[in-house]
Design an enzyme around this catalytic site. Structure first.
Site, PDB file in Angstrom:
ATOM      1  N   ASN A   1      -1.818 -10.633   8.503  1.00 43.66           N
ATOM      2  CA  ASN A   1      -2.832  -9.614   8.686  1.00 43.66           C
ATOM      3  C   ASN A   1      -4.186 -10.085   8.159  1.00 43.66           C
ATOM      4  O   ASN A   1      -4.297 -10.443   6.989  1.00 43.66           O
ATOM      5  CB  ASN A   1      -2.437  -8.338   7.942  1.00 43.66           C
ATOM      6  CG  ASN A   1      -3.445  -7.222   8.165  1.00 43.66           C
ATOM      7  OD1 ASN A   1      -3.604  -6.738   9.280  1.00 43.66           O
ATOM      8  ND2 ASN A   1      -4.168  -6.853   7.120  1.00 43.66           N
ATOM      9  N   GLU A   2      -5.194 -10.092   9.019  1.00 41.48           N
ATOM     10  CA  GLU A   2      -6.593 -10.302   8.642  1.00 41.48           C
ATOM     11  C   GLU A   2      -6.869 -11.601   7.881  1.00 41.48           C
ATOM     12  O   GLU A   2      -7.139 -11.598   6.674  1.00 41.48           O
ATOM     13  CB  GLU A   2      -7.118  -9.089   7.850  1.00 41.48           C
ATOM     14  CG  GLU A   2      -7.050  -7.810   8.660  1.00 41.48           C
ATOM     15  CD  GLU A   2      -7.833  -6.649   8.049  1.00 41.48           C
ATOM     16  OE1 GLU A   2      -8.210  -6.720   6.870  1.00 41.48           O
ATOM     17  OE2 GLU A   2      -8.105  -5.675   8.772  1.00 41.48           O
TER      18      GLU A   2
ATOM     19  N   GLU B   1      -5.180  -1.932  14.001  1.00 49.68           N
ATOM     20  CA  GLU B   1      -5.756  -0.993  13.033  1.00 49.68           C
ATOM     21  C   GLU B   1      -7.096  -0.501  13.554  1.00 49.68           C
ATOM     22  O   GLU B   1      -7.891  -1.284  14.069  1.00 49.68           O
ATOM     23  CB  GLU B   1      -6.058  -1.666  11.667  1.00 49.68           C
ATOM     24  CG  GLU B   1      -4.854  -2.029  10.863  1.00 49.68           C
ATOM     25  CD  GLU B   1      -5.223  -2.630   9.501  1.00 49.68           C
ATOM     26  OE1 GLU B   1      -6.355  -2.389   8.998  1.00 49.68           O
ATOM     27  OE2 GLU B   1      -4.382  -3.358   8.955  1.00 49.68           O
TER      28      GLU B   1
ATOM     29  N   ARG C   1       3.748   0.222  12.942  1.00 49.41           N
ATOM     30  CA  ARG C   1       3.443  -1.100  12.413  1.00 49.41           C
ATOM     31  C   ARG C   1       3.539  -1.050  10.895  1.00 49.41           C
ATOM     32  O   ARG C   1       2.809  -0.294  10.255  1.00 49.41           O
ATOM     33  CB  ARG C   1       2.026  -1.520  12.830  1.00 49.41           C
ATOM     34  CG  ARG C   1       1.608  -2.827  12.209  1.00 49.41           C
ATOM     35  CD  ARG C   1       0.161  -3.215  12.514  1.00 49.41           C
ATOM     36  NE  ARG C   1      -0.098  -4.485  11.883  1.00 49.41           N
ATOM     37  CZ  ARG C   1      -1.171  -4.785  11.152  1.00 49.41           C
ATOM     38  NH1 ARG C   1      -2.147  -3.913  11.004  1.00 49.41           N
ATOM     39  NH2 ARG C   1      -1.291  -5.960  10.581  1.00 49.41           N
TER      40      ARG C   1
ATOM     41  N   ASN D   1      -7.752  -5.684  14.410  1.00 50.53           N
ATOM     42  CA  ASN D   1      -8.121  -4.612  13.484  1.00 50.53           C
ATOM     43  C   ASN D   1      -9.632  -4.470  13.545  1.00 50.53           C
ATOM     44  O   ASN D   1     -10.350  -5.452  13.338  1.00 50.53           O
ATOM     45  CB  ASN D   1      -7.746  -4.967  12.046  1.00 50.53           C
ATOM     46  CG  ASN D   1      -6.255  -5.161  11.850  1.00 50.53           C
ATOM     47  OD1 ASN D   1      -5.462  -5.019  12.780  1.00 50.53           O
ATOM     48  ND2 ASN D   1      -5.872  -5.491  10.625  1.00 50.53           N
TER      49      ASN D   1
ATOM     50  N   GLN E   1       0.808  -1.225   0.000  1.00 51.69           N
ATOM     51  CA  GLN E   1       0.000   0.000   0.000  1.00 51.69           C
ATOM     52  C   GLN E   1       0.842   1.276   0.000  1.00 51.69           C
ATOM     53  O   GLN E   1       0.337   2.339  -0.351  1.00 51.69           O
ATOM     54  CB  GLN E   1      -0.947  -0.007   1.207  1.00 51.69           C
ATOM     55  CG  GLN E   1      -1.986  -1.117   1.102  1.00 51.69           C
ATOM     56  CD  GLN E   1      -2.919  -1.146   2.297  1.00 51.69           C
ATOM     57  OE1 GLN E   1      -2.603  -1.730   3.321  1.00 51.69           O
ATOM     58  NE2 GLN E   1      -4.074  -0.510   2.172  1.00 51.69           N
TER      59      GLN E   1
ATOM     60  N   HIS F   1       1.153  -9.079   4.810  1.00 51.60           N
ATOM     61  CA  HIS F   1      -0.016  -8.196   4.665  1.00 51.60           C
ATOM     62  C   HIS F   1      -0.449  -8.231   3.190  1.00 51.60           C
ATOM     63  O   HIS F   1      -0.405  -7.237   2.481  1.00 51.60           O
ATOM     64  CB  HIS F   1       0.329  -6.778   5.140  1.00 51.60           C
ATOM     65  CG  HIS F   1      -0.865  -5.933   5.472  1.00 51.60           C
ATOM     66  ND1 HIS F   1      -1.010  -5.282   6.674  1.00 51.60           N
ATOM     67  CD2 HIS F   1      -1.984  -5.639   4.762  1.00 51.60           C
ATOM     68  CE1 HIS F   1      -2.157  -4.606   6.683  1.00 51.60           C
ATOM     69  NE2 HIS F   1      -2.766  -4.808   5.533  1.00 51.60           N
TER      70      HIS F   1
ATOM     71  N   HIS G   1      -1.778  -5.397 -12.970  1.00 51.29           N
ATOM     72  CA  HIS G   1      -1.181  -5.214 -14.294  1.00 51.29           C
ATOM     73  C   HIS G   1      -1.969  -5.955 -15.371  1.00 51.29           C
ATOM     74  O   HIS G   1      -2.046  -5.510 -16.514  1.00 51.29           O
ATOM     75  CB  HIS G   1       0.287  -5.684 -14.297  1.00 51.29           C
ATOM     76  CG  HIS G   1       1.169  -4.820 -13.431  1.00 51.29           C
ATOM     77  ND1 HIS G   1       2.430  -5.186 -13.038  1.00 51.29           N
ATOM     78  CD2 HIS G   1       0.945  -3.606 -12.867  1.00 51.29           C
ATOM     79  CE1 HIS G   1       2.948  -4.224 -12.279  1.00 51.29           C
ATOM     80  NE2 HIS G   1       2.062  -3.259 -12.152  1.00 51.29           N
TER      81      HIS G   1
ATOM     82  N   TYR H   1     -13.093  -1.821  12.550  1.00 53.68           N
ATOM     83  CA  TYR H   1     -13.602  -0.624  11.883  1.00 53.68           C
ATOM     84  C   TYR H   1     -15.074  -0.340  12.133  1.00 53.68           C
ATOM     85  O   TYR H   1     -15.464   0.800  12.315  1.00 53.68           O
ATOM     86  CB  TYR H   1     -13.364  -0.711  10.362  1.00 53.68           C
ATOM     87  CG  TYR H   1     -11.909  -0.580   9.996  1.00 53.68           C
ATOM     88  CD1 TYR H   1     -11.339   0.666   9.794  1.00 53.68           C
ATOM     89  CD2 TYR H   1     -11.097  -1.700   9.891  1.00 53.68           C
ATOM     90  CE1 TYR H   1      -9.991   0.797   9.489  1.00 53.68           C
ATOM     91  CE2 TYR H   1      -9.746  -1.581   9.592  1.00 53.68           C
ATOM     92  CZ  TYR H   1      -9.198  -0.325   9.392  1.00 53.68           C
ATOM     93  OH  TYR H   1      -7.869  -0.201   9.093  1.00 53.68           O
TER      94      TYR H   1
END
Ligand SMILES: *[C@@H]1O[C@H](CO)[C@@H](O)[C@H](O)[C@H]1NC(C)=O
Length: 511
Positions: free
Chosen positions: A194-195, A406, A105, A335, A47, A150, A67, A337
């Site tokens: 991650n996740e 997160e 992180r 994490n 990212q 990640h 791509h 949200y």
């Protein structure tokens, strides 16, 4: 993030369920954080780094996907350059010094370090980049916290089946060992993956993350077991070979949203939803018994039999594997949200494709615009769900130490991000509610330090404390209002709902 936004359902239920928590979180104007509580920010390699083919880095599944089919991404963009942090990492660390945060992180790019995917060839230039970043952080007393994976899997490994190939347990373990060996003298916090839900469900069961395998009800369960075994392998390698000399901690960063019953009749449905959506990956590691949650095993086995499969589509653990995975995290990485509402009635029959993970779960989830603040659909602001989630983690898993890896809020850009400020304050306040009742939360990483490539949303959904100008080859970073507010929170170690920043230029406070 949620797949379906069904806004038509009665709001009356939600209001009655939630009213008490709203009042609770607003009760103090200034609230202190516990002594020693750590503030940080988070990013991830694909990212922010850019330099996608520089200095010997091999392609990952996101390079490959963006791509080959650019407009799968909302703005047809990619992470080829992103925030160019491969070159601008000193500016990134300078921003952290401006904010006064204590940890950062970030994640390692597997194919930047191991271009063949395997440990036969270590890419010195890639290693140098991470050494430079780590040393720059340590120079200013900012603790590096590394995520090993990640989402940017080496494309070569995807061609071998990626997370559906059980050999990935060995491959990931080999990679983890190299990372501990290279960086573990200075890095004491390691997140393996991650996740898990996003990796396995969105990438393998669905089409909403690379590699978009879309093999519903099959591939996400293959991925799930291999991912948990790979995490456990990386944990055991640290335990056996590095812990005594390096004295660090190893954990996993879960994505867990809160699933709230639409009404009192839906408590069971919501409980099962929480079990499927996140306890699926938590129970094998944090419960006393280990293994998948019983309700998940039962439902997938029953559905599979009904559908004519020869065995459960959920790949079960052997008793030895249950043991191998159980108790393999030193911290609960979280994490979080948002919150979704849940119900189950006859309308769920035929609602989802069958077989599928959602069909196995058998509940309907939705969010309402009642909780929408700002322009983004992405992060509905429901702080009391954070409180409920932290409470459930405390109660169900014997009050583990939790790091918030997160939490954040999406806008569509602009420096005057009052919505992000409101979301940050109310979520931190909900976290403090849980801490006051005994939850052992010790760290909070704001997602994100700066805008970055937000996966399928490209550069449309912006999560940064700092705005990044993608028109500018220099990728100039400018602090938003939320950056000044976060800085004040970190500096005062408290949360003041009435604080209004007066500065417009960031300075670095001497420590
Ligand atoms: C199921 O519940 C939803 C939400 O409460 C409702 O709108 C719908 O009409 C119900 N459907 C059936 C078949 O009962």
């Amino acid at each position: 993030m949620m797949l379906r936004f069904l806004t038509l359902f009665a709001l009356i239920f939600c209001i009655s369920v939630t009213e008490s928590h709203k009042i609770k979180s607003a009760r103090h104007d200034v609230r202190n954080f516990p002594e020693g509580f750590l503030f940080g920010t988070a990013t991830a390699s694909y990212q922010v780094e850019g330099a996608w083919d520089v200095d010997g880095k091999a392609p990952n599944i996101w390079d490959h996907m963006t791509h080959n089919d650019p407009c799968l991404i909302k703005d047809c963009s990619n992470g080829d350059i992103a925030d160019n942090s491969y070159y601008l990492y000193k500016r990134d660390v300078e921003m952290m010094r401006e904010l006064g945060i204590k940890f950062y992180r970030f994640s390692l790019s597997w194919p930047r370090i191991l271009p063949t995917s395997f440990p036969d060839e270590i890419n010195e230039a890639g290693v140098q980049y991470y050494n430079n970043l780590i040393d720059e952080l340590l120079k200013y007393n900012i603790e590096p916290m590394i995520t090993l994976y990640h989402w940017d899997l080496p494309q070569k490994l995807q061609e071998l089946g990626g997370w559906t190939n059980p050999f990935i347990v060995d491959w990931f373990g080999d990679y983890a060992r190299i990372a501990y060996r290279l960086f573990g003298d200075r890095v004491k916090y390691w997140m393996t993956i991650n996740e898990p839900y996003q990796v396995c469900y969105q990438g393998y069961g669905d089409v909403t993350k690379a590699p978009r395998l879309n093999m519903k009800g099959i591939a996400e369960y293959m991925c799930g077991k291999n991912l948990l075994m790979a995490h456990a392998r990386a944990y055991h390698i640290y335990d056996d070979e590095f812990r005594s000399s390096q004295n660090g901690v190893v954990f996993i960063a879960y994505s867990a949203q809160w699933y709230e019953p639409e009404s009192e009749n839906e408590i069971q449905a919501a409980e099962e939803c929480n079990q499927f959506m996140w306890a699926f990956y938590v129970h094998p590691i944090f419960s006393e018994t280990g293994d998948y949650p019983p309700i998940v095993k039962e439902r997938v086995a029953a559905k599979s039999a009904e559908q004519g499969f020869a065995r459960s589509r959920l790949i079960e653990f052997t008793p030895e594997e249950v043991d191998y995975v159980r108790d393999t995290a030193d911290i609960f990485g979280l994490n979080h949200y948002s919150t979704n509402f849940v119900y189950r009635n006859d309308s769920v029959n035929g609602y989802y494709e069958s077989p599928s993970f959602y069909d196995d779960m058998g509940v309907i989830m939705y969010q309402t615009d009642e909780y929408k603040i700002g322009e983004s659909d992405f992060t509905k602001s429901i702080p009391w769900g954070f409180y409920k989630l932290l409470t459930k983690i405390r109660e169900d898993y014997n009050n583990p130490t939790v790091f918030i890896c997160e939490n954040g809020f999406a806008t569509h850009g602009g420096l005057n991000d009052d919505d992000r400020v409101q979301n940050m304050r109310t979520y931190l306040s909900a976290m403090l509610d849980a801490i006051e009742e005994g939850s052992d939360v010790r760290a909070y990483a704001f997602w994100s330090l700066m805008d970055n490539f937000e996966w399928m949303q490209g550069y449309i959904e912006r999560f940064g404390l700092y705005e990044v100008d993608y028109e500018d080859p220099e990728r100039t970073r400018t602090p938003r209002k939320s950056a000044f507010v976060y800085k004040e929170i970190v500096k005062t170690h408290s949360l003041d709902f009435h604080y209004e920043p007066t500065d417009t230029v960031m300075t670095i406070d001497e420590l």
